[in-house]
Write an enzyme that holds these catalytic residues in place. Structure first.
Site, short mmCIF file in Angstrom:
data_model
loop_
_atom_site.label_atom_id
_atom_site.label_comp_id
_atom_site.label_asym_id
_atom_site.label_seq_id
_atom_site.Cartn_x
_atom_site.Cartn_y
_atom_site.Cartn_z
N THR A 126 -98.16 -3.83 32.43
CA THR A 126 -97.39 -2.71 32.99
C THR A 126 -96.86 -2.98 34.39
OG1 THR A 126 -97.63 -0.47 33.91
CG2 THR A 126 -99.65 -1.71 33.63
N GLU A 128 -97.00 -0.95 36.66
CA GLU A 128 -97.93 -0.37 37.63
C GLU A 128 -98.71 -1.46 38.37
OE1 GLU A 128 -99.24 2.89 38.70
OE2 GLU A 128 -97.18 3.31 38.17
N TYR A 149 -106.28 2.48 36.84
CA TYR A 149 -105.52 2.07 35.65
C TYR A 149 -104.82 0.74 35.90
CZ TYR A 149 -101.47 1.85 32.48
OH TYR A 149 -100.52 1.42 31.58
N LYS A 153 -105.47 -2.85 34.10
CA LYS A 153 -104.38 -3.54 33.38
C LYS A 153 -104.15 -4.93 33.94
CE LYS A 153 -102.64 -0.99 30.06
NZ LYS A 153 -102.28 -1.48 28.74
P1 NAP Z 1 -100.12 6.37 24.75
O1 NAP Z 1 -99.07 7.21 24.10
O2 NAP Z 1 -101.03 6.98 25.74
O3 NAP Z 1 -100.98 5.70 23.58
C1 NAP Z 1 -102.21 5.05 23.85
C2 NAP Z 1 -102.90 4.75 22.54
O4 NAP Z 1 -104.16 4.13 22.82
C3 NAP Z 1 -103.20 5.98 21.68
O5 NAP Z 1 -103.00 5.65 20.33
C4 NAP Z 1 -104.67 6.20 21.95
O6 NAP Z 1 -105.33 6.89 20.92
C5 NAP Z 1 -105.14 4.78 22.02
N1 NAP Z 1 -106.47 4.62 22.61
C6 NAP Z 1 -106.93 5.14 23.78
N2 NAP Z 1 -108.21 4.78 23.97
C7 NAP Z 1 -108.57 4.02 22.91
C8 NAP Z 1 -109.76 3.36 22.51
N3 NAP Z 1 -110.88 3.40 23.25
N4 NAP Z 1 -109.75 2.65 21.35
C9 NAP Z 1 -108.66 2.61 20.57
N5 NAP Z 1 -107.51 3.24 20.88
C10 NAP Z 1 -107.45 3.92 22.03
O7 NAP Z 1 -99.45 5.10 25.47
P2 NAP Z 1 -98.00 4.44 25.23
O8 NAP Z 1 -97.04 5.06 26.15
O9 NAP Z 1 -97.74 4.38 23.77
O10 NAP Z 1 -98.28 2.98 25.81
C11 NAP Z 1 -98.72 1.93 24.94
C12 NAP Z 1 -99.37 0.84 25.78
O11 NAP Z 1 -98.40 0.33 26.72
C13 NAP Z 1 -100.54 1.28 26.64
O12 NAP Z 1 -101.44 0.19 26.70
C14 NAP Z 1 -99.93 1.54 28.01
O13 NAP Z 1 -100.91 1.39 29.01
C15 NAP Z 1 -98.88 0.46 28.05
N6 NAP Z 1 -97.69 0.75 28.87
C16 NAP Z 1 -96.98 1.89 28.67
C17 NAP Z 1 -95.82 2.10 29.40
C18 NAP Z 1 -94.99 3.34 29.21
O14 NAP Z 1 -94.16 3.64 30.09
N7 NAP Z 1 -95.12 4.05 28.09
C19 NAP Z 1 -95.40 1.14 30.33
C20 NAP Z 1 -96.16 -0.02 30.50
C21 NAP Z 1 -97.30 -0.22 29.73
P3 NAP Z 1 -105.37 8.51 20.89
O15 NAP Z 1 -104.08 8.93 20.26
O16 NAP Z 1 -106.56 8.78 20.06
O17 NAP Z 1 -105.50 9.00 22.29
O1 G4F Z 2 -94.90 9.81 34.37
P1 G4F Z 2 -95.98 9.29 35.23
O2 G4F Z 2 -97.33 9.87 35.06
O3 G4F Z 2 -95.98 7.71 34.97
P2 G4F Z 2 -96.57 6.48 35.79
O4 G4F Z 2 -97.66 6.89 36.70
O5 G4F Z 2 -95.41 5.77 36.40
O6 G4F Z 2 -97.21 5.61 34.62
C1 G4F Z 2 -96.52 5.41 33.39
O7 G4F Z 2 -95.73 4.25 33.49
C2 G4F Z 2 -96.48 3.03 33.69
C3 G4F Z 2 -95.46 1.91 33.79
O8 G4F Z 2 -95.00 1.84 35.11
C4 G4F Z 2 -97.41 2.85 32.51
F1 G4F Z 2 -98.12 1.69 32.66
C5 G4F Z 2 -98.37 4.01 32.43
O9 G4F Z 2 -99.19 3.85 31.28
C6 G4F Z 2 -97.55 5.29 32.26
O10 G4F Z 2 -96.89 5.24 31.03
O11 G4F Z 2 -95.59 9.43 36.76
C7 G4F Z 2 -94.37 8.94 37.26
C8 G4F Z 2 -94.21 9.37 38.72
C9 G4F Z 2 -95.44 9.10 39.58
O12 G4F Z 2 -95.03 8.58 40.81
C10 G4F Z 2 -96.06 10.46 39.78
O13 G4F Z 2 -96.78 10.62 41.00
O14 G4F Z 2 -94.03 10.78 38.74
C11 G4F Z 2 -94.81 11.32 39.79
N1 G4F Z 2 -95.09 12.74 39.49
C12 G4F Z 2 -94.70 13.77 40.26
N2 G4F Z 2 -95.15 14.92 39.75
C13 G4F Z 2 -95.80 13.21 38.48
C14 G4F Z 2 -95.85 14.60 38.62
N3 G4F Z 2 -96.40 12.59 37.42
C15 G4F Z 2 -97.03 13.36 36.50
N4 G4F Z 2 -97.59 12.76 35.44
N5 G4F Z 2 -97.11 14.72 36.64
C16 G4F Z 2 -96.53 15.40 37.69
O15 G4F Z 2 -96.62 16.60 37.79
#
Ligand code: NAP
Ligand code: G4F
Length: 333
Positions: A126, A128, A149, A153
């Protein structure tokens, strides 16, 4: 013979999009999910892919369940998407986040190495991990994680590299910048905004409470990003790749675009509340995906404006057709 893939975290946003993509490519897809007290397959139904995949119970905390899932699926490719993925929650649940999102990666890699080290492995790293490092970010930028987190990661990211070089495994890390969609979890800021915009428009809510409006993110569409994951595992060797749009916007700009989609002004509804601010913030993320473009031939298709519209329209539709949505929910229980 069809290729077989095992996706961990198949019930999550990316898991569902990746399952859909691999099924369309002719794979036999196995989806790892953890048992929850309420069934959690709504995203797989939303993308109409649950019927096409085989679900296997597994938990990244439970090594035996990982080995059993490998034995059952006997995959050519493993996509490790499972994680505790919400940065905010990682401050409240730092230890379990480390167990799942950090050590869980080693459990996966060790299990693959034990079961069949020729399996190709994808790790969901990620942006992050860059944390406090000023943008733009590419594969050579310094990692300075700002949350439990991100630290977990980064551990998983390094271990993936160690198994690639040390054990000659085909292991790749996608350093993905934020990617969103209509099936994004509602904790994340984009979905929180679009869902609340729709609720306000329908008269169910009066305001939107947020934290830091000045945070900047490089937001893309999840459907585009899972294509990059697959491309990484089709290369002759494993590697690390940044996946991003190369454009960043503030949370404030996202609000402005989302409210204006339904003819409202965000200034009339958005309130800043300290409870949504984090102990540590990542002020700005902006990815340089030159390597993914040149080596994988990958580039994003959906623009920022299209992404906001897609998410707002999907949430409006959900509240305008509640019967259809509650019927779907009941069917999936
Ligand atoms: P998400 O919607 O939160 O999905 C996470 C998945 O992991 C869910 O299926 C969850 O199951 C499962 N999980 C959590 N704890 C587990 C455990 N102990 N054992 C097995 N499964 C478990 O996340 P996403 O947005 O699809 O992201 C997918 C991956 O990419 C994650 O690793 C995230 O950190 C990474 N990532 C995401 C972004 C982004 O912007 N979306 C960016 C960079 C990296 P449940 O449904 O049961 O909770
Ligand atoms: O949507 P966020 O919670 O995403 P964040 O923290 O960037 O993380 C997501 O992206 C990562 C990749 O860069 C992934 F690895 C991670 O798993 C996840 O998918 O927050 C985005 C920004 C932050 O700066 C947060 O402080 O939005 C700001 N924010 C402001 N108000 C808020 C809020 N975030 C959340 N969730 N809720 C608020 O009310």
């Amino acid at each position: 013979m069809a290729k077989r893939a095992l996706i961990t975290g198949v019930t999550g946003q990316d898991g569902a999009y990746l399952a859909k993509l691999l099924v369309e490519k002719g794979y036999k897809v196995y989806g790892g999910y953890r048992r929850t007290s309420t069934r959690n397959f709504w995203r797989l139904h939303y993308l109409d892919v649950k019927k096409d995949i085989e679900l296997i119970p597994m938990d990244l905390i439970d090594q035996t369940s990982i080995l059993m899932a490998l034995r059952k699926s006997d995959p050519h490719e493993v996509y490790n998407l499972a994680a505790q993925s919400f940065v905010g929650a990682s401050f409240d649940e730092a230890i379990s986040t480390g167990e799942i999102s950090g050590l869980g990666v080693t459990r996966m890699l060790d299990s693959v190495r034990f079961y069949n080290p020729s399996i190709r492995f994808y790790q969901a790293s990620t942006s992050e991990m860059y944390g406090a490092t000023p943008p733009p970010h590419n594969e050579d930028s310094m990692f300075r994680p700002q949350s439990p987190y991100a630290a977990a990661k980064l551990y998983g990211h390094w271990v993936t590299g160690n198994y690639r070089t040390g054990y000659k495994m085909h292991a790749s890390s996608g350093i993905l910048f934020n990617h969103e969609s209509p099936i994004r979890g509602v904790d994340f800021v984009t979905k929180k905004i679009t869902d609340t915009v729709a609720r306000i428009k329908m008269g169910y809510s009066k305001e939107l409470n947020l934290g830091n409006l000045d945070a900047h993110r490089d937001w893309g569409f999840a459907g585009d990003y899972v294509e990059a994951m697959w491309l990484m595992l089709q290369q002759s060797q494993g590697d690390d790749y940044v996946v991003a749009t190369g454009e960043c916007h503030s949370v404030r700009e996202f609000c402005e675009a989302a409210f204006s989609r339904v003819g409202l002004n965000y200034r009339d509804y958005v309130k800043v509340k300290d409870e949504f601010k984090r102990p540590l913030e990542v002020p700005s993320l902006l990815g340089d995906a030159t390597k993914a473009r040149e080596k994988l031939g990958w580039k994003p298709k959906v623009t920022f404006g299209e992404l906001v519209q897609m998410m707002v329209d999907a949430d409006m539709e959900k509240y305008q057709n509640p019967t259809k949505h509650s019927e779907q929910f009941l069917k999936h229980m």
